[in-house]
Design a protein around this motif. Structure first.
Motif, PDB file in Angstrom:
ATOM      1  N   VAL A   1       0.850  -1.185   0.000  1.00  0.00           N
ATOM      2  CA  VAL A   1       0.000   0.000   0.000  1.00  0.00           C
ATOM      3  C   VAL A   1       0.887   1.237   0.000  1.00  0.00           C
ATOM      4  CG1 VAL A   1      -1.836   1.254   1.181  1.00  0.00           C
ATOM      5  CG2 VAL A   1      -1.766  -1.247   1.298  1.00  0.00           C
ATOM      6  N   ALA A   2       0.630   2.148  -0.931  1.00  0.00           N
ATOM      7  CA  ALA A   2       1.460   3.341  -1.056  1.00  0.00           C
ATOM      8  C   ALA A   2       0.605   4.582  -1.189  1.00  0.00           C
ATOM      9  CB  ALA A   2       2.382   3.214  -2.267  1.00  0.00           C
ATOM     10  N   ALA A   3       1.100   5.691  -0.651  1.00  0.00           N
ATOM     11  CA  ALA A   3       0.510   7.000  -0.878  1.00  0.00           C
ATOM     12  C   ALA A   3       1.222   7.598  -2.083  1.00  0.00           C
ATOM     13  CB  ALA A   3       0.686   7.884   0.357  1.00  0.00           C
ATOM     14  N   MET A   4       0.518   7.718  -3.177  1.00  0.00           N
ATOM     15  CA  MET A   4       1.145   8.101  -4.438  1.00  0.00           C
ATOM     16  C   MET A   4       1.728   9.517  -4.411  1.00  0.00           C
ATOM     17  SD  MET A   4       1.054   5.502  -6.355  1.00  0.00           S
ATOM     18  CE  MET A   4       0.901   4.151  -5.216  1.00  0.00           C
ATOM     19  N   ASP A   5       1.225  10.360  -3.499  1.00  0.00           N
ATOM     20  CA  ASP A   5       1.736  11.732  -3.435  1.00  0.00           C
ATOM     21  C   ASP A   5       2.867  11.877  -2.425  1.00  0.00           C
ATOM     22  OD1 ASP A   5       0.172  11.214  -1.261  1.00  0.00           O
ATOM     23  OD2 ASP A   5      -0.821  13.171  -1.214  1.00  0.00           O
ATOM     24  N   CYS A   6       3.457  10.739  -2.032  1.00  0.00           N
ATOM     25  CA  CYS A   6       4.490  10.763  -0.996  1.00  0.00           C
ATOM     26  C   CYS A   6       5.646   9.844  -1.409  1.00  0.00           C
ATOM     27  CB  CYS A   6       3.875  10.316   0.327  1.00  0.00           C
ATOM     28  SG  CYS A   6       4.994  10.343   1.727  1.00  0.00           S
TER      29      CYS A   6
ATOM     30  N   THR B   1      -5.538   6.705   5.139  1.00  0.00           N
ATOM     31  CA  THR B   1      -6.313   5.712   5.886  1.00  0.00           C
ATOM     32  C   THR B   1      -6.000   4.286   5.446  1.00  0.00           C
ATOM     33  OG1 THR B   1      -8.175   5.981   4.342  1.00  0.00           O
ATOM     34  CG2 THR B   1      -8.194   7.306   6.356  1.00  0.00           C
ATOM     35  N   ARG B   2      -5.652   4.079   4.178  1.00  0.00           N
ATOM     36  CA  ARG B   2      -5.342   2.727   3.713  1.00  0.00           C
ATOM     37  C   ARG B   2      -4.033   2.239   4.320  1.00  0.00           C
ATOM     38  NH1 ARG B   2      -4.619   1.395  -1.311  1.00  0.00           N
ATOM     39  NH2 ARG B   2      -5.541  -0.641  -0.971  1.00  0.00           N
ATOM     40  N   ILE B   3      -3.063   3.124   4.450  1.00  0.00           N
ATOM     41  CA  ILE B   3      -1.826   2.750   5.124  1.00  0.00           C
ATOM     42  C   ILE B   3      -2.100   2.481   6.605  1.00  0.00           C
ATOM     43  CG2 ILE B   3       0.423   3.640   5.885  1.00  0.00           C
ATOM     44  CD1 ILE B   3       0.763   4.851   3.111  1.00  0.00           C
ATOM     45  N   ALA B   4      -2.984   3.274   7.213  1.00  0.00           N
ATOM     46  CA  ALA B   4      -3.355   3.036   8.611  1.00  0.00           C
ATOM     47  C   ALA B   4      -3.987   1.655   8.768  1.00  0.00           C
ATOM     48  CB  ALA B   4      -4.322   4.119   9.091  1.00  0.00           C
TER      49      ALA B   4
ATOM     50  N   VAL C   1       4.758   7.330   7.373  1.00  0.00           N
ATOM     51  CA  VAL C   1       4.774   6.158   6.509  1.00  0.00           C
ATOM     52  C   VAL C   1       4.092   6.473   5.178  1.00  0.00           C
ATOM     53  CG1 VAL C   1       4.145   3.735   6.261  1.00  0.00           C
ATOM     54  CG2 VAL C   1       4.726   4.657   8.524  1.00  0.00           C
ATOM     55  N   CYS C   2       4.895   6.420   4.107  1.00  0.00           N
ATOM     56  CA  CYS C   2       4.383   6.651   2.753  1.00  0.00           C
ATOM     57  C   CYS C   2       4.042   5.345   2.037  1.00  0.00           C
ATOM     58  CB  CYS C   2       5.414   7.409   1.933  1.00  0.00           C
ATOM     59  SG  CYS C   2       5.798   9.055   2.572  1.00  0.00           S
ATOM     60  N   ARG C   3       4.678   4.256   2.465  1.00  0.00           N
ATOM     61  CA  ARG C   3       4.427   2.970   1.813  1.00  0.00           C
ATOM     62  C   ARG C   3       4.701   1.842   2.806  1.00  0.00           C
ATOM     63  NH1 ARG C   3       7.274   0.956  -3.893  1.00  0.00           N
ATOM     64  NH2 ARG C   3       6.049  -0.944  -4.192  1.00  0.00           N
ATOM     65  N   VAL C   4       3.830   0.847   2.821  1.00  0.00           N
ATOM     66  CA  VAL C   4       4.023  -0.309   3.700  1.00  0.00           C
ATOM     67  C   VAL C   4       3.787  -1.576   2.899  1.00  0.00           C
ATOM     68  CG1 VAL C   4       1.632  -0.165   4.564  1.00  0.00           C
ATOM     69  CG2 VAL C   4       3.354  -1.412   5.862  1.00  0.00           C
TER      70      VAL C   4
END
Length: 235
Positions: A54-59, A176-179, A227-230
């Protein structure tokens, strides 16, 4: 010890209820892991041997494509992004950061001041602290934002190596998806986290500063990670 007939049935009922509760919790965790795995399978940048990615694409982070990571990676303070806005403050990057290791423990918090920002702590082990034969000789717990370990007899590794090969880290999810993914992490999972070491401020004079070395222990030794990606792999 004697147990009356009524006491026996009460005890049996309690044991059955506890077993059912554990089974339902495990089933829920497996379902959540399956949903996360299914929803990340087609995302850009996913792949490898991880079940969940799971990644935050803007991070973006500079270490995202370096794998595997045998030791935590930490960059310098050059070219860092601006502070990340949080619901009750801000997280200012200190250094890019990546860690990949075995989960020695994971604990959620919801009632302390820090939980406004980091609801999950993960204790990571890398190097020889990923070895089950080492971990099995340690008693590991987490409480009050600390990671504790002890042993019987001789330690399985030199204490200095345990210190520099493990750490409790406070996880601030970028979305929230990373959370959700962080809350699903289980002990003994192999987890990779990419993000930034940060200083958190709440705009009211309170601050929370990350450690920037793996050589420390005690108060102030934990990493505070935005956390930008897990990525998660079960063992």
């Amino acid at each position: 010890m004697k147990i009356s007939r009524g006491g026996f049935w009460w005890l049996l009922t309690a044991l059955v209820a506890a077993f059912i509760s554990f089974a339902l919790l495990d089933h829920h965790r497996r379902q959540q892991r399956a949903v996360l795995a299914a929803t990340t399978a087609s995302e850009p940048g996913t792949g490898g041997n991880f079940e969940v990615d799971v990644a935050a694409m803007d991070c973006p982070t500079p270490f995202a494509d370096q794998s595997p990571v045998a030791q935590p990676l930490q960059g310098d303070g050059e070219g860092l992004p601006n502070a990340f806005a949080l619901a009750q403050g801000a997280a200012t990057p200190i250094a890019p950061f990546a860690v990949e290791g075995r989960v020695l423990g994971r604990k959620n918090y919801d009632s302390d001041r820090e939980s406004r920002f980091a609801p999950t702590d993960i204790a990571f082990g890398w190097g020889r602290m990923r070895d089950p034969s080492v971990i099995d000789r340690l008693h590991i717990t987490q409480s009050s934002r600390w990671y504790h370990y002890s042993w019987t007899g001789e330690p399985p590794l030199p204490v200095a190596e345990i210190v520099r090969s493990s750490a409790n880290m406070h996880m601030i999810p970028a979305n929230t998806r990373i959370a959700d993914a962080l809350s699903d992490v289980a002990r003994n999972d192999i987890v990779r986290v990419d993000g930034f070491l940060v200083t958190v401020t709440d705009g009211k004079g309170w601050g929370w500063h990350s450690s920037t070395t793996r050589e420390d222990s005690g108060a102030g030794a934990c990493e505070v990670v935005y956390v930008c990606r897990v990525r998660i792999k079960s063992i």
